[in-house]
Write a protein that holds these residues in place. Structure first.
Motif, PDB file in Angstrom:
ATOM      1  N   ARG A  12       0.829  -1.199   0.000  1.00  0.00           N
ATOM      2  CA  ARG A  12       0.000   0.000   0.000  1.00  0.00           C
ATOM      3  C   ARG A  12       0.871   1.260   0.000  1.00  0.00           C
ATOM      4  O   ARG A  12       0.589   2.226  -0.696  1.00  0.00           O
ATOM      5  CB  ARG A  12      -0.956   0.005   1.190  1.00  0.00           C
ATOM      6  N   LYS A  41      -5.445  -9.555  -1.997  1.00  0.00           N
ATOM      7  CA  LYS A  41      -5.202  -9.936  -0.602  1.00  0.00           C
ATOM      8  C   LYS A  41      -4.259 -11.142  -0.593  1.00  0.00           C
ATOM      9  O   LYS A  41      -4.503 -12.143  -1.240  1.00  0.00           O
ATOM     10  CB  LYS A  41      -6.510 -10.311   0.089  1.00  0.00           C
ATOM     11  N   ARG A  44      -3.379 -11.660   5.206  1.00  0.00           N
ATOM     12  CA  ARG A  44      -3.933 -10.423   5.774  1.00  0.00           C
ATOM     13  C   ARG A  44      -3.411  -9.182   5.073  1.00  0.00           C
ATOM     14  O   ARG A  44      -3.856  -8.078   5.355  1.00  0.00           O
ATOM     15  CB  ARG A  44      -3.555 -10.316   7.253  1.00  0.00           C
ATOM     16  N   VAL A  46      -2.455  -6.454   2.094  1.00  0.00           N
ATOM     17  CA  VAL A  46      -3.082  -5.843   0.926  1.00  0.00           C
ATOM     18  C   VAL A  46      -1.980  -5.492  -0.065  1.00  0.00           C
ATOM     19  O   VAL A  46      -0.971  -4.887   0.304  1.00  0.00           O
ATOM     20  CB  VAL A  46      -3.864  -4.567   1.320  1.00  0.00           C
TER      21      VAL A  46
END
Length: 61
Positions: A12, A41, A44, A46
């Motif tokens: 991210r 995903k 857990r 991203v």
């Protein structure tokens, strides 16, 4: 050796830096579905595909 391809997964933070926005903004977009930016995903975690980010920056769907 590091290779960069369109299937590369970015964190991210990396995706936010590429888009020049805050990582929290990406989190909000993902939770509200504000933009059609796919999220991958991994457990857990991203991740964002580089190809999806490039398409998003071009303004395409």
């Amino acid at each position: 050796m590091t290779t960069t391809s369109s299937s590369t997964l970015l964190t991210r933070l990396e995706a936010a830096q590429l888009l020049r926005i805050q990582p929290q903004t990406l989190a909000v977009w993902a939770s509200t579905k504000r933009y059609p930016l796919p999220v991958v995903k991994v457990g857990r975690l991203v991740r964002y595909r580089l190809a999806d980010l490039e398409q998003f920056m071009k303004g395409g769907e």
